[in-house]
Scaffold this active site. Structure first.
Site, short mmCIF file in Angstrom:
data_model
loop_
_atom_site.label_atom_id
_atom_site.label_comp_id
_atom_site.label_asym_id
_atom_site.label_seq_id
_atom_site.Cartn_x
_atom_site.Cartn_y
_atom_site.Cartn_z
N TYR A 138 5.44 4.77 1.96
CA TYR A 138 5.66 3.33 2.03
C TYR A 138 7.00 3.13 2.73
O TYR A 138 7.50 4.03 3.42
CB TYR A 138 5.62 2.77 0.59
CG TYR A 138 5.59 1.27 0.45
CD1 TYR A 138 4.72 0.49 1.20
CD2 TYR A 138 6.41 0.64 -0.48
CE1 TYR A 138 4.68 -0.89 1.04
CE2 TYR A 138 6.38 -0.73 -0.65
CZ TYR A 138 5.51 -1.50 0.12
OH TYR A 138 5.48 -2.86 -0.05
N LYS B 92 -0.13 0.53 1.46
CA LYS B 92 -0.22 -0.47 0.39
C LYS B 92 -1.29 -0.07 -0.62
O LYS B 92 -1.07 -0.15 -1.85
CB LYS B 92 -0.55 -1.84 0.98
CG LYS B 92 0.58 -2.50 1.75
CD LYS B 92 1.55 -3.20 0.81
CE LYS B 92 2.62 -3.93 1.58
NZ LYS B 92 3.52 -4.69 0.71
N ARG C 201 3.22 -8.27 12.89
CA ARG C 201 4.59 -8.27 12.39
C ARG C 201 4.73 -7.17 11.35
O ARG C 201 4.80 -7.41 10.16
CB ARG C 201 4.93 -9.64 11.77
CG ARG C 201 6.42 -9.84 11.53
CD ARG C 201 6.67 -10.95 10.54
NE ARG C 201 6.12 -10.65 9.22
CZ ARG C 201 6.72 -9.88 8.33
NH1 ARG C 201 7.87 -9.30 8.60
NH2 ARG C 201 6.16 -9.66 7.15
N ASP D 243 0.79 -10.99 0.95
CA ASP D 243 1.85 -10.29 0.24
C ASP D 243 3.23 -10.58 0.83
O ASP D 243 4.22 -10.66 0.09
CB ASP D 243 1.59 -8.78 0.24
CG ASP D 243 2.56 -8.03 -0.65
OD1 ASP D 243 2.72 -8.44 -1.82
OD2 ASP D 243 3.17 -7.06 -0.18
N ASP D 244 3.32 -10.74 2.14
CA ASP D 244 4.61 -11.03 2.76
C ASP D 244 5.17 -12.36 2.28
O ASP D 244 6.39 -12.53 2.17
CB ASP D 244 4.48 -11.05 4.28
CG ASP D 244 3.87 -9.77 4.81
OD1 ASP D 244 4.49 -8.72 4.64
OD2 ASP D 244 2.76 -9.83 5.37
N GLU E 1 -1.75 -8.83 5.10
CA GLU E 1 -0.49 -8.09 5.20
C GLU E 1 0.02 -8.07 6.64
O GLU E 1 -0.73 -7.74 7.57
CB GLU E 1 -0.69 -6.65 4.70
CG GLU E 1 0.54 -5.80 4.69
CD GLU E 1 1.55 -6.23 3.62
OE1 GLU E 1 2.75 -6.11 3.88
OE2 GLU E 1 1.11 -6.69 2.55
N ASP E 2 1.29 -8.41 6.81
CA ASP E 2 2.00 -8.27 8.09
C ASP E 2 1.33 -9.01 9.25
O ASP E 2 1.24 -8.50 10.37
CB ASP E 2 2.19 -6.78 8.43
CG ASP E 2 3.29 -6.15 7.58
OD1 ASP E 2 3.91 -6.88 6.79
OD2 ASP E 2 3.51 -4.94 7.69
N ARG F 275 2.50 23.55 -5.78
CA ARG F 275 2.42 24.05 -4.40
C ARG F 275 2.68 22.93 -3.40
O ARG F 275 3.40 23.10 -2.41
CB ARG F 275 1.05 24.68 -4.15
CG ARG F 275 0.87 25.19 -2.71
CD ARG F 275 -0.53 25.72 -2.43
NE ARG F 275 -0.76 26.94 -3.17
CZ ARG F 275 -1.55 27.04 -4.23
NH1 ARG F 275 -2.20 25.96 -4.68
NH2 ARG F 275 -1.72 28.18 -4.84
N ASN G 264 13.03 -5.01 5.72
CA ASN G 264 12.53 -3.64 5.82
C ASN G 264 12.27 -3.26 7.27
O ASN G 264 12.01 -4.15 8.09
CB ASN G 264 11.21 -3.50 5.03
CG ASN G 264 11.43 -3.47 3.54
OD1 ASN G 264 12.32 -2.80 3.06
ND2 ASN G 264 10.62 -4.22 2.80
#
Length: 553
Positions: free
Chosen positions: A105, A176, A158, A270-271, A247-248, A60, A410
């Site tokens: 993502y 993430k 960022r 992570d960046d 992150e960012d 569904r 990205n």
């Protein structure tokens, strides 16, 4: 690592009943409550009389998902599902990962971040800000779950290649952590998304009456550092064993914060490190495809921010481990930024860039740098769409039989070139990788499957290895191991299609192997609190959460 949450929940004070359980996304299972469960849990009359299995509910959900007319509508649909039935959300993502991941993502999460204040439905994490200064520990204590093992945090400065989005950056930690669950089997209750709102320098957000964040320019300097310090200590107080995934964060803070905390707490950026590992894995994959060696490559970067410098540093570490002197390894990596080639003697070279500032005459633009340096690979981390134009791609094809073209920015709208452009202007000889997904490309009867250098191949497996070994720190050696392990998962059939990464449908198996490699380093280096089991792979796979509905009675 402690056992995962039980999959049973008999009625008791800690388990809600009646309408309350339908409002708990971690326990709700909608129309999959059995007749007996409905009676015991006081749900009779609150649900339709018909029963559907989880498989029927997935059918569904996908039927409705595919009816949505835009990717942003699909994103909103998935977030609404996450907010009411987390188990079903995770099952849908896991079963249809290749279709769903570009929605929750990159690239769609970028658009969702831009529209965050206008599509906001319900809070999905913790919103910390400077107005809670001195009370962050108290505010973090408001989170209702006591067993958090991964915290993903951003300050929104960022976001992807889109810039400063302030509190709207919350969409990124949510996305993430959804991939930690889907790709590596981290239980959703162990994941905590956080945004730290220190203001924004985005004028359009400051002028938007619906913007949900603090409406002033970003705080900087000592006030900012003190707030981040307080945040770190507050997390360690509430969740002393949790991994903190940064992150960012903007270039001004990303390297600085990583250097400050990496030897004090269990953390990574992570960046910087995740992007570096997936790019290095792509280079390893390309070498397996061509029979070349990493130390023979000369790599030219477009963009010298956190992602680019992080990739360069990990490549240097990998080359050194292959026997090359560090000074020579650094000379294999060159960077261009907004002022041209980064060279020794140039004014205003940042500390991060300085180790890659080599002796060379100034070069004003990227194309000229290609012609002068004759690289084997170009890596785009600039956030500037179209910078790998026809002239750049032709130049790389003239210099190399198999030019390596990594357009990693990205979301898709910021990619330095498309897959079709890369293959077309190199006569199908490019080994291509991108940050966001591109579809199959057909050129003169040959089908190419572009590789996606997606951090989702790295950070979930690293996180799984950290939480299962209960590692106290994260080291560069772990990211090197993750890169090598990822490259080892690429099959000859993948190479035949030009793919230097394994297909996304295999990502759970890939994450498990990365987790084993990371955990082995933690055990060997004395960083693990959990003792090494006799069968590390079996132990880690056993810890991986599979989204299945709880049995209540």
């Amino acid at each position: 690592m402690a056992d995962q949450p039980e999959n049973t929940c008999a009625p008791r004070p800690s388990c809600p009943v009646g309408y309350e359980i339908l409002q708990d996304p971690l326990r709700n299972k909608g129309i999959s409550f059995t007749e007996k469960e409905q009676k015991v849990l006081k749900l009779e009359g609150l649900l339709p009389p018909g029963f559907n299995s989880m498989e029927q509910q997935v059918t569904r959900m996908m039927e409705n998902f595919r009816k949505k007319s835009s990717d942003l509508e699909k994103y909103n649909f998935m977030m609404a599902l996450l907010e009411r039935d987390r188990t079903l959300f995770d099952r849908v993502v896991l079963d249809y990962l290749e279709e769903i991941m570009p929605i929750i993502y990159t690239p769609t999460v970028g658009r969702a971040s831009q529209e965050y204040s206008h599509i906001f439905q319900r809070p999905q994490g913790l919103f910390l800000s400077e107005k809670y200064r001195g009370r962050l520990s108290e505010v973090i204590g408001n989170w209702p779950i006591d067993d958090v093992r991964i915290v993903c945090v951003t300050d929104g400065e960022r976001i992807l290649g889109l810039g400063d989005l302030g509190v709207s950056g919350m969409a990124i930690p949510v996305g993430k952590l959804s991939l930690y669950v889907a790709c590596a089997g981290i239980h959703p209750s162990h994941c905590l998304p956080i945004v730290i709102d220190v203001g924004t320098n985005n004028v359009s957000l400051l002028n938007d009456p619906l913007y949900l964040g603090l409406k002033h320019e970003r705080i900087r300097g000592e006030a900012y550092d003190a707030l981040i310090d307080e945040f770190v200590e507050a997390v360690r107080e509430r969740y002393p064993d949790a991994l903190i995934h940064f992150e960012d964060f903007g270039n001004l803070n990303a390297f600085r914060l990583l250097k400050k905390y990496r030897d004090r707490i269990c953390t990574f950026n992570d960046d910087i490190q995740g992007t570096a590992a997936v790019a290095l894995a792509g280079l390893y994959g390309a070498m397996k495809m061509t029979g070349g060696t990493l130390t023979a490559q000369k790599i030219l970067f477009l963009g010298a921010g956190g992602a680019g410098i992080g990739i360069g540093e990990l490549i240097v570490s990998a080359m050194v481990r292959e026997g090359m002197a560090e000074s020579e390894a650094r000379k294999r990596c060159w960077f261009t930024d907004s002022r041209g080639l980064v060279v020794r003697g140039r004014e205003r070279v940042s500390d991060a860039k300085r180790p890659f500032a080599h002796e060379h005459e100034p070069v004003p633009d990227f194309l000229t740098a290609i012609r002068r340096l004759q690289p084997t690979a170009i890596i785009g981390v600039s956030g500037q769409a179209g910078r790998f134009g026809k002239d750049v791609l032709r130049a790389m094809a003239d210099l190399n039989d198999r030019p390596l073209i990594f357009a990693l920015s990205n979301p898709t709208s910021k990619s330095e070139c498309t897959a079709e452009e890369a293959y077309t202007w190199t006569d199908g000889r490019a080994i291509f990788s991108s940050g966001s997904p591109f579809g199959l490309v057909t050129l003169e009867g040959q089908i190419f499957a572009p590789g996606q250098g997606n951090n989702a191949y790295i950070f979930p497996g690293v996180g799984l290895g950290i939480v299962t070994s209960e590692a106290r720190r994260i080291t560069d050696e772990m990211f090197l191991a993750a890169a090598r392990t990822l490259a080892d998962q690429v099959s000859p059939a993948d190479f035949d299609q030009g793919r230097i990464y394994p297909p996304l449908k295999a990502i759970r198996a890939v994450s498990a192997q990365i987790a084993v490699a990371v955990a082995e380093i933690a055990w060997a280096s004395g960083l693990a609190r959990h003792p090494r089991p006799e069968d590390p792979e079996g132990y880690i796979k056993k810890q991986m959460y599979v989204p299945e509905y709880q049995r209540y009675v």
